[in-house]
Design an enzyme around this catalytic site. Structure first.
Site, PDB file in Angstrom:
ATOM      1  N   HIS A 199       0.338  -2.284   0.528  1.00 14.26           N
ATOM      2  CA  HIS A 199      -0.309  -0.971   0.680  1.00 14.26           C
ATOM      3  C   HIS A 199       0.332  -0.214   1.838  1.00 14.26           C
ATOM      4  CE1 HIS A 199      -3.326   2.058   1.544  1.00 14.26           C
ATOM      5  NE2 HIS A 199      -3.719   1.896   0.291  1.00 14.26           N
ATOM      6  N   GLY A 227      -6.256   9.423   1.139  1.00 19.43           N
ATOM      7  CA  GLY A 227      -7.368   9.758   2.021  1.00 19.43           C
ATOM      8  C   GLY A 227      -7.313  11.175   2.569  1.00 19.43           C
ATOM      9  N   GLU A 262       1.489   5.283  -4.857  1.00 14.63           N
ATOM     10  CA  GLU A 262       0.558   5.951  -3.956  1.00 14.63           C
ATOM     11  C   GLU A 262       1.341   6.786  -2.937  1.00 14.63           C
ATOM     12  OE1 GLU A 262      -3.477   3.698  -3.891  1.00 14.63           O
ATOM     13  OE2 GLU A 262      -2.228   2.970  -2.283  1.00 14.63           O
ATOM     14  N   LYS A 320     -10.865  -1.003   1.160  1.00  8.95           N
ATOM     15  CA  LYS A 320     -10.347  -0.988   2.536  1.00  8.95           C
ATOM     16  C   LYS A 320     -11.365  -1.691   3.458  1.00  8.95           C
ATOM     17  CE  LYS A 320      -7.649   2.981   1.296  1.00  8.95           C
ATOM     18  NZ  LYS A 320      -6.907   4.160   1.690  1.00  8.95           N
ATOM     19  N   ASN A 365     -10.107   0.075  -4.138  1.00  9.29           N
ATOM     20  CA  ASN A 365      -9.594  -0.512  -2.894  1.00  9.29           C
ATOM     21  C   ASN A 365     -10.575  -0.115  -1.806  1.00  9.29           C
ATOM     22  OD1 ASN A 365      -8.244  -1.284  -0.607  1.00  9.29           O
ATOM     23  ND2 ASN A 365      -6.643   0.287  -0.747  1.00  9.29           N
ATOM     24  N   SER A 389      -6.251   9.924  -3.313  1.00  6.14           N
ATOM     25  CA  SER A 389      -7.265  10.950  -3.553  1.00  6.14           C
ATOM     26  C   SER A 389      -7.578  11.152  -5.031  1.00  6.14           C
ATOM     27  CB  SER A 389      -6.867  12.277  -2.896  1.00  6.14           C
ATOM     28  OG  SER A 389      -6.755  12.116  -1.492  1.00  6.14           O
ATOM     29  N   GLU A 439      -0.858   1.420   4.166  1.00  3.84           N
ATOM     30  CA  GLU A 439      -1.490   1.195   5.475  1.00  3.84           C
ATOM     31  C   GLU A 439      -0.984  -0.103   6.104  1.00  3.84           C
ATOM     32  OE1 GLU A 439      -5.529   1.762   4.108  1.00  3.84           O
ATOM     33  OE2 GLU A 439      -5.083   3.890   3.839  1.00  3.84           O
TER      34      GLU A 439
HETATM   35  P1  PGA Z   1      -7.829   7.208  -1.455  1.00  5.90           P
HETATM   36  O1  PGA Z   1      -7.045   5.828  -1.174  1.00  5.90           O
HETATM   37  O2  PGA Z   1      -8.292   7.162  -2.887  1.00  5.90           O
HETATM   38  O3  PGA Z   1      -8.941   7.218  -0.467  1.00  5.90           O
HETATM   39  O4  PGA Z   1      -6.837   8.307  -1.219  1.00  5.90           O
HETATM   40  C1  PGA Z   1      -6.265   5.231  -2.164  1.00  5.90           C
HETATM   41  C2  PGA Z   1      -5.601   3.995  -1.599  1.00  5.90           C
HETATM   42  O5  PGA Z   1      -5.215   3.997  -0.425  1.00  5.90           O
HETATM   43  O6  PGA Z   1      -5.451   2.989  -2.320  1.00  5.90           O
END
Ligand code: PGA
Length: 252
Positions: A95, A173, A167, A11, A9, A212, A97
């Site tokens: 997601h 992140g 998630e 982003k 992903n 992460s 976010e």
């Molecule tokens: P990350 O993000 O691996 O940077 O924690 C995962 C995601 O948001 O899909």
């Protein structure tokens, strides 16, 4: 046995030159034979680049969101058929976010999931609890409500065509990862909810872990019985890290 899926992903990262270079490095390393299913979910302007560079490789691609609407006066939105125009296979839906920063609720996420399925896309439906929800002991309640809202709108045959991604919001992140046991517990709970709809289909549904996931923790996470791969944010932006996670998906 379920085949693992490692999905990046990206982003809102990169630019034309960097993203093209990243795809080039992945193709050069993976070519046509991969130990698992692989995908990159990219910002919409780079879908054409994926089509150019990834057609006839072992790497699929997709979007990070789609509109709940079919077409029309929805400035800034991207429709399901625009994603399929560029041969997208997947689309990330719900997601955290998008839920947190764009006000997407469970009902909208469910509508988007249906829209994706009707266009022939495979939705990667994201669920996850915040830290305060986990600390209040509400994890299964929260992710269960998120998943059930989607399941309520699906036709029976749709169940075989979705991917679910767990998630935990507090792990995205942040460098904090759920332990394999913590993640497995939630994944098993999600699979139980899926099995309540259709036990056979549930056994085949790919449930990804995200938050992460890195080369140094991917193997132990993906070794768990109900963790069928990863949705990878930060570590998908460097080919060496993403390739190491793909390598960690094998031998389970
Ligand atoms: P990350 O993000 O691996 O940077 O924690 C995962 C995601 O948001 O899909």
């Amino acid at each position: 046995m379920r085949r693992k899926l490692v999905a990046g992903n990206w982003k809102m990262n990169g630019n034309l030159a960097a993203n093209s270079a990243l795809l080039y490095e992945l193709v050069a390393a993976i070519g046509h034979a991969a130990p698992c299913d692989i995908a990159v979910c990219v910002p919409a302007p780079y879908l054409a680049l994926c089509q150019q560079q990834l057609t006839n490789t072992a790497i699929a691609w997709g979007g990070q969101d789609l509109s709940a609407h079919e077409a029309g006066a929805y400035t800034g939105e991207v429709s399901a058929t625009m994603l399929t125009d560029f041969r997208s296979h997947y689309v990330v839906v719900g997601h955290s976010e998008r839920r947190a920063m764009h006000g997407e609720n469970n009902a909208l996420v469910a509508q988007k999931t249906v829209r994706a399925l009707r266009a022939g896309l495979v939705p990667i439906v994201c669920v996850g609890e915040t830290l305060s929800e986990r600390e209040a002991g509400r994890t299964m309640q929260v992710v269960g409500d998120q998943l059930n809202a989607v399941l309520a709108l699906l036709e029976p045959a749709d169940l075989t065509r979705i991917v679910v991604a767990y998630e935990p919001v507090w792990a995205i992140g942040t460098g904090k990862t759920a332990t394999p046991d913590m993640a497995q517990e939630v994944h098993a709970g999600l699979r139980q909810l899926l099995a309540a709809q259709d036990a056979l289909a549930a056994a085949g549904i790919c449930i990804l872990y995200g938050g992460s996931m890195k080369p140094d923790n991917a193997r132990e996470l993906m070794a768990m019985a109900d963790i069928d791969g990863g949705l990878i944010g930060g570590a998908a932006l460097k080919s060496a890290d993403f390739l190491a996670i793909i390598a960690a998906s094998s031998n389970h």
